[in-house]
Design a protein around this motif. Structure first.
Motif: not given
Length: 463
Positions: A55-60, A183-194, A261-269
């Motif tokens: 998962f990844q979680r974004t809060e802004v 506060r906005l929270a957005a979570t993305v999850e992989n829910t695969s049962t594999w 933009l919520s990225s897995p790579i560190i960026l600047e504004d």
């Protein structure tokens, strides 16, 4: 909002395909065998036994206006396995490690197909448990026939992708403060049962993973707060936000704050693609020039292998081969963000003039007459009791303090001093060209010299 996302998506595309296929753009290269390094959300059963996450979680923080809607777009790559098969005389096919064609060599490869999950909701709907949107990408298998130059069927590509399941959950809550901030929270999850069987490795988990996963968040009315440079009153609330495996920044047009933009790579504004960049090279923007030059220098056989590795690699090869000199020259460097652009003197090319507020169009950014105390061509220094300057011959003897491997190869070589340079800390550097270097004229034309300090050279008799 679609138009605002389009501008932010230019950077998001670079995030999506960061490291997708690296120079020398061939599947056989060692660095292209271990892939998909950023934003990989693996199946929970695999993540429990590995260092990767499901998962990844974004809060802004955001300041929505009355009746505002939130647009969310999840983007990721879905890895699909491509195998190569050769056509047999009896109409059957057999799997092979390579299929030779005149213009390319087809090899097995994991391709990435772009997937998107979108949702739009009123901010008022996000209170409490918020909104949860599950999604599923079905398993697929497709074949692509391969023909030779005469149109005869010589093989086929078989592409297989596994089922992928996940969800996006978005919630919003008020925070204490002087303004109507949430506060906005957005979570993305992989829910695969594999679940991995036996000694299943990462390659088995990747086709069931969200690769390079990132979010675009947009407010129809209102604005987000910068998470890296918030106003003083919001610093405590920003520090309390929990961002896991994601890095949110303001995106889109500079000066606006309605897209994140919520990225897995560190960026600047407000990150942006360099205007000089000729296209996606799948490495880092600051080395576009050397990548283009090295790609153009690949052998014909290496280019055939790259073209057969992936269509995007083939595009890179075509780009390097077709790049006109004026485009390549633009990659050599640009001057940006200088605070003042005033004074007389020569005017640099338009693409080298920084965009400085208040500057006069076409005004020079540097005045060589402003400091008459230095002159790289005429300045001279004393080395071992002898005067050394432009035109002097020296013997290179790099020391151990600051020498890299390339300098060591030049130990004992003779060189010509091209300029004497002084840095702001009072240090002196000698720009030199090595005698016998066949590329010395190019170095002089482009100002690309080797640099040594005075204690790393010994004077020689001038010719």
């Amino acid at each position: 909002m679609a138009a605002r996302f389009d501008l932010a998506r230019q950077v998001a595309d670079a995030v999506l395909f960061e490291g997708y296929v690296l120079y020398p753009y061939r599947a056989s290269a060692a660095k292209n065998k271990l892939r998909w390094q950023f934003g990989v959300l693996v199946p929970p059963a695999w993540g429990a036994d590995s260092a990767e996450h499901s998962f990844q979680r974004t809060e802004v923080l955001m300041e929505p206006r009355s009746g505002a809607e939130l647009s969310v777009e999840l983007r990721f790559l879905h890895a699909q396995r491509r195998t190569v098969q050769r056509s047999l005389d009896d109409g059957r096919f057999e799997t092979v490690t390579a299929l030779e064609l005149p213009d390319r060599v087809l090899v097995p490869w994991d391709e990435g197909t772009e997937e998107r999950v979108t949702l739009v909701a009123a901010v008022t709907e996000l209170a409490g448990d918020g909104l949860t949107v599950p999604f599923s990408v079905p398993a697929r298998e497709e074949t692509e026939p391969v023909h030779d130059a005469d149109g005869h069927l010589v093989g086929r590509l078989v592409r297989r992708s596994e089922e992928l399941n996940g969800l996006v959950r978005v919630t919003a809550s008020d925070i204490d403060g002087p303004y109507a901030t949430m506060r906005l929270a957005a979570t993305v999850e992989n829910t695969s049962t594999w679940s991995p069987e036996g000694a299943a490795d990462r390659d088995a988990a990747l086709p069931r993973s969200l690769v390079a996963a990132h979010l675009l968040l947009g407010l129809g009315a209102g604005s987000f707060l910068s998470m890296t440079d918030p106003p003083e009153w919001a610093k405590g609330a920003v520090a309390a936000c929990r961002n896991e495996h994601a890095w949110p920044v303001l995106a889109g047009e500079p000066g606006r704050a309605d897209v994140v933009l919520s990225s897995p790579i560190i960026l600047e504004d407000h990150p942006a693609i360099a205007p000089e960049s000729p296209g996606a090279l799948y490495d880092s923007l600051e080395i576009d020039e050397i990548l283009a030059l090295r790609t153009a220098a690949l052998t014909d056989q290496e280019k055939r292998e790259a073209r057969g590795t992936d269509p995007r690699a083939a595009e890179v090869i075509d780009l390097a081969e077709s790049m006109p000199p004026e485009v390549l020259e633009r990659l050599h460097g640009a001057v940006r963000a200088l605070r003042e652009v005033t004074g007389p003197g020569p005017t640099p090319p338009p693409d080298l003039v920084p965009d400085v507020p208040g500057a006069q169009p076409g005004a020079p950014w540097w005045d060589p007459e402003s400091d008459r105390s230095v002159d790289p061509v005429r300045d001279r220094i004393t080395v071992e009791g002898r005067s050394v300057g432009a035109g002097s011959r020296v013997l290179l003897k790099p020391g151990k303090r600051r020498t890299d491997a390339q300098d060591l190869f030049l130990h004992g070589r003779s060189a010509h001093v091209e300029a004497v340079l002084h840095d702001v800390d009072g240090g002196v550097h000698l720009a030199v060209t090595v005698e016998g270097d066949p590329g010395v004229d190019i170095r002089r034309a482009q100002g690309r010299f080797l640099y040594f300090q005075p204690d790393e050279v010994a004077p020689l008799e001038d010719t």
